[in-house]
Design a protein around this motif. Structure first.
Motif, PDB file in Angstrom:
ATOM      1  N   LEU A  96       0.812  -1.226   0.000  1.00 44.41           N
ATOM      2  CA  LEU A  96       0.000   0.000   0.000  1.00 44.41           C
ATOM      3  C   LEU A  96       0.844   1.274   0.000  1.00 44.41           C
ATOM      4  O   LEU A  96       0.538   2.245  -0.705  1.00 44.41           O
ATOM      5  CB  LEU A  96      -0.918   0.000   1.228  1.00 44.41           C
ATOM      6  N   ALA A  97       1.903   1.293   0.798  1.00 49.21           N
ATOM      7  CA  ALA A  97       2.639   2.550   1.009  1.00 49.21           C
ATOM      8  C   ALA A  97       3.569   2.900  -0.149  1.00 49.21           C
ATOM      9  O   ALA A  97       3.734   4.080  -0.464  1.00 49.21           O
ATOM     10  CB  ALA A  97       3.436   2.461   2.310  1.00 49.21           C
ATOM     11  N   ILE A  98       4.186   1.901  -0.795  1.00 47.23           N
ATOM     12  CA  ILE A  98       5.108   2.222  -1.896  1.00 47.23           C
ATOM     13  C   ILE A  98       4.365   2.840  -3.086  1.00 47.23           C
ATOM     14  O   ILE A  98       4.770   3.905  -3.588  1.00 47.23           O
ATOM     15  CB  ILE A  98       5.914   0.970  -2.304  1.00 47.23           C
ATOM     16  N   PRO A  99       3.260   2.234  -3.574  1.00 51.94           N
ATOM     17  CA  PRO A  99       2.509   2.912  -4.652  1.00 51.94           C
ATOM     18  C   PRO A  99       1.985   4.285  -4.233  1.00 51.94           C
ATOM     19  O   PRO A  99       1.996   5.230  -5.038  1.00 51.94           O
ATOM     20  CB  PRO A  99       1.351   1.947  -4.929  1.00 51.94           C
ATOM     21  N   ALA A 100       1.537   4.393  -2.966  1.00 52.92           N
ATOM     22  CA  ALA A 100       1.055   5.703  -2.505  1.00 52.92           C
ATOM     23  C   ALA A 100       2.183   6.734  -2.512  1.00 52.92           C
ATOM     24  O   ALA A 100       1.975   7.897  -2.888  1.00 52.92           O
ATOM     25  CB  ALA A 100       0.462   5.573  -1.097  1.00 52.92           C
ATOM     26  N   GLY A 101       3.374   6.313  -2.109  1.00 54.28           N
ATOM     27  CA  GLY A 101       4.520   7.225  -2.129  1.00 54.28           C
ATOM     28  C   GLY A 101       4.887   7.646  -3.551  1.00 54.28           C
ATOM     29  O   GLY A 101       5.249   8.811  -3.788  1.00 54.28           O
ATOM     30  N   SER A 155       4.674  11.474  -4.900  1.00 55.22           N
ATOM     31  CA  SER A 155       5.868  12.139  -5.442  1.00 55.22           C
ATOM     32  C   SER A 155       5.602  12.719  -6.826  1.00 55.22           C
ATOM     33  O   SER A 155       6.342  13.577  -7.296  1.00 55.22           O
ATOM     34  CB  SER A 155       7.036  11.156  -5.508  1.00 55.22           C
ATOM     35  N   ARG A 156       4.532  12.234  -7.471  1.00 52.84           N
ATOM     36  CA  ARG A 156       4.191  12.718  -8.813  1.00 52.84           C
ATOM     37  C   ARG A 156       3.188  13.872  -8.788  1.00 52.84           C
ATOM     38  O   ARG A 156       3.090  14.635  -9.743  1.00 52.84           O
ATOM     39  CB  ARG A 156       3.587  11.577  -9.651  1.00 52.84           C
ATOM     40  N   THR A 157       2.417  13.951  -7.715  1.00 54.54           N
ATOM     41  CA  THR A 157       1.379  14.980  -7.694  1.00 54.54           C
ATOM     42  C   THR A 157       1.974  16.365  -7.407  1.00 54.54           C
ATOM     43  O   THR A 157       2.953  16.494  -6.680  1.00 54.54           O
ATOM     44  CB  THR A 157       0.314  14.655  -6.618  1.00 54.54           C
ATOM     45  N   ARG A 158       1.367  17.360  -8.007  1.00 54.64           N
ATOM     46  CA  ARG A 158       1.796  18.744  -7.765  1.00 54.64           C
ATOM     47  C   ARG A 158       0.923  19.430  -6.716  1.00 54.64           C
ATOM     48  O   ARG A 158       1.165  20.585  -6.368  1.00 54.64           O
ATOM     49  CB  ARG A 158       1.746  19.534  -9.068  1.00 54.64           C
ATOM     50  N   SER A 159      -0.100  18.727  -6.257  1.00 60.16           N
ATOM     51  CA  SER A 159      -1.019  19.305  -5.276  1.00 60.16           C
ATOM     52  C   SER A 159      -0.420  19.213  -3.874  1.00 60.16           C
ATOM     53  O   SER A 159      -0.299  18.124  -3.304  1.00 60.16           O
ATOM     54  CB  SER A 159      -2.368  18.565  -5.326  1.00 60.16           C
ATOM     55  N   ARG A 160      -0.037  20.349  -3.330  1.00 63.41           N
ATOM     56  CA  ARG A 160       0.505  20.339  -1.966  1.00 63.41           C
ATOM     57  C   ARG A 160      -0.568  19.991  -0.948  1.00 63.41           C
ATOM     58  O   ARG A 160      -0.280  19.416   0.108  1.00 63.41           O
ATOM     59  CB  ARG A 160       1.091  21.713  -1.653  1.00 63.41           C
ATOM     60  N   VAL A 161      -1.816  20.342  -1.276  1.00 65.92           N
ATOM     61  CA  VAL A 161      -2.923  20.045  -0.352  1.00 65.92           C
ATOM     62  C   VAL A 161      -3.098  18.542  -0.214  1.00 65.92           C
ATOM     63  O   VAL A 161      -3.196  17.997   0.903  1.00 65.92           O
ATOM     64  CB  VAL A 161      -4.227  20.699  -0.852  1.00 65.92           C
ATOM     65  N   LEU A 162      -3.123  17.834  -1.356  1.00 66.09           N
ATOM     66  CA  LEU A 162      -3.295  16.380  -1.322  1.00 66.09           C
ATOM     67  C   LEU A 162      -2.119  15.714  -0.602  1.00 66.09           C
ATOM     68  O   LEU A 162      -2.310  14.836   0.248  1.00 66.09           O
ATOM     69  CB  LEU A 162      -3.409  15.847  -2.746  1.00 66.09           C
ATOM     70  N   MET A 182       8.795   8.567  -0.974  1.00 66.66           N
ATOM     71  CA  MET A 182       8.775   9.925  -1.533  1.00 66.66           C
ATOM     72  C   MET A 182      10.166  10.551  -1.524  1.00 66.66           C
ATOM     73  O   MET A 182      10.620  11.122  -2.526  1.00 66.66           O
ATOM     74  CB  MET A 182       7.806  10.789  -0.728  1.00 66.66           C
ATOM     75  N   ILE A 183      10.871  10.418  -0.402  1.00 70.36           N
ATOM     76  CA  ILE A 183      12.212  11.017  -0.296  1.00 70.36           C
ATOM     77  C   ILE A 183      13.165  10.355  -1.279  1.00 70.36           C
ATOM     78  O   ILE A 183      13.955  11.027  -1.952  1.00 70.36           O
ATOM     79  CB  ILE A 183      12.726  10.872   1.151  1.00 70.36           C
ATOM     80  N   GLY A 184      13.083   9.033  -1.370  1.00 67.93           N
ATOM     81  CA  GLY A 184      13.980   8.327  -2.285  1.00 67.93           C
ATOM     82  C   GLY A 184      13.799   8.762  -3.724  1.00 67.93           C
ATOM     83  O   GLY A 184      14.774   8.947  -4.472  1.00 67.93           O
ATOM     84  N   LEU A 185      12.544   8.947  -4.151  1.00 63.81           N
ATOM     85  CA  LEU A 185      12.284   9.370  -5.528  1.00 63.81           C
ATOM     86  C   LEU A 185      12.671  10.834  -5.742  1.00 63.81           C
ATOM     87  O   LEU A 185      13.167  11.206  -6.807  1.00 63.81           O
ATOM     88  CB  LEU A 185      10.803   9.165  -5.863  1.00 63.81           C
TER      89      LEU A 185
END
Length: 263
Positions: free
Chosen positions: A87-92, A96-103, A154-157
Motif C-alpha cells: 500500500l505505502a510504496i505505490p502511494a509514495g 511524489s508525482r502529484t503537484r497538489s501540496r494540499v493532497l 517519496m524522499i527516495g524518488l
C-alpha cells in the motif's frame, strides 16, 4: 627532509583499507547479531532449566505453547509489513508525482496521526469501533507502520538527480520507463530502509495485540505480569527482543543484497 611520527601516523591513516579486509569485516558484522541471539537464548534456556517451575509455569513454558505464540507474533508482523509495502510504496510514488501540496499534506498528515498516536490507543480504539481479534490487530499494525515506508518512498524518488531523469527522457524513455529503470532502482536503498523500520515497529506493536485477543508473545508477558510468574514474563520479553533483532538483521542482509550495484 626528516619524517616525523605525526607524518607517519597520518600516512598510515590515509592508507586505503584493503578490499579483502573490508569484506571480512562485513562478513563478521553479518554474523554478530545471530550469534548474540543464540547466546541469549542459550542463557535463557540454561536459567530456566536451573530453577524449579510450578504447575502454572510448566503449562506456559512448554514447546507447543511457545511455538504457537511465536507463530502468531510472526504472522502478525510479516502480514502487516507485506500490506504496508503493497500500500505505502505505490502511494509514495503517486504522492511524489502529484503537484497538489494540499493532497500531499493531507495524506502525510493522516499517516502522521496514525504513527503519532500511541500504539495501544490505535489498537484499543479500533477494537472499540470495530471488533476484537487478529484482523483488527493487523489493521492497527498497518496504520502504525505505514508512515516510514510512505515517507521514504517519496524522499527516495525526490532525491534522484533531475539531470539523470531528463537525460533518460531525452533518450526517448517514457515516464513509466524512467520510473522503473532509473528512479526506483536509485531509490531502492531509501525505500528498503523504510521497510526495515516498519518491520521493527511491527514486532514491538504486535506485543500489545494480546489486549484485543489477537495472540502473540504479548500473551506470555501479560500473563507473567498478572500471575506474578517471573520466568514466564522474562521468557516472553526475551523472545520478543530476539525476534526484533533477527528481523532487523534479515532486513539488513536483504538491503545489502537488493541494493543495486554501484550505489
Amino acid at each position: 627532509m626528516s619524517v616525523t611520527v605525526a607524518d607517519e601516523i597520518a600516512a598510515e591513516t590515509e592508507r586505503p583499507v584493503p578490499i579483502s579486509r573490508v569484506r571480512r569485516l562485513v562478513v563478521w558484522h553479518r554474523f554478530i547479531t545471530p550469534l548474540i541471539v543464540v547466546v541469549v537464548l542459550a542463557l535463557l534456556l540454561l536459567w530456566l532449566s536451573s530453577i524449579q517451575l510450578d504447575s502454572i509455569e510448566q503449562r506456559t513454558l512448554n514447546a507447543d505453547y511457545i511455538a504457537l505464540r511465536v507463530g502468531e507474533h510472526l504472522s502478525l508482523t510479516v502480514a502487516a509489513s507485506a500490506l504496508v509495502a503493497v500500500l505505502a510504496i505505490p502511494a509514495g510514488i503517486l504522492l511524489s508525482r502529484t503537484r497538489s501540496r494540499v493532497l500531499r499534506g493531507t495524506i502525510l498528515g493522516i499517516a502522521n496521526v496514525g504513527q503519532a498516536t500511541p500504539a495501544v490507543g490505535v489498537v484499543i480504539l479500533l477494537a472499540i469501533v470495530w471488533q476484537t481479534g487478529y484482523t483488527t490487530a493487523l489493521v492497527a499494525l498497518v496504520i502504525y507502520a505505514f508512515l516510514p515506508v510512505l515517507r521514504n518512498t517519496m524522499i527516495g524518488l525526490q532525491q534522484v538527480d533531475a539531470t539523470v531523469t531528463e537525460s533518460a527522457r531525452g533518450m526517448g524513455m517514457t515516464g513509466g520507463q524512467v520510473l522503473r529503470r532509473i528512479e526506483l532502482p536509485l531509490a531502492v536503498p531509501v525505500i528498503l530502509a523504510g521497510l526495515r523500520t516498519s518491520l521493527v515497529f511491527c514486532v514491538g506493536v504486535a506485543t500489545i495485540a494480546t489486549f484485543i485477543n489477537a495472540g502473540g508473545l504479548g500473551d506470555m508477558i501479560v500473563n507473567g505480569l498478572k500471575l506474578q510468574r517471573f520466568p514466564v514474563l522474562v521468557t516472553g520479553a526475551v523472545l520478543v527482543a530476539c525476534i526484533a533483532l533477527l528481523i532487523d538483521w534479515l532486513a539488513a542482509v536483504a538491503e545489502d543484497l537488493l541494493r543495486p550495484r554501484g550505489i
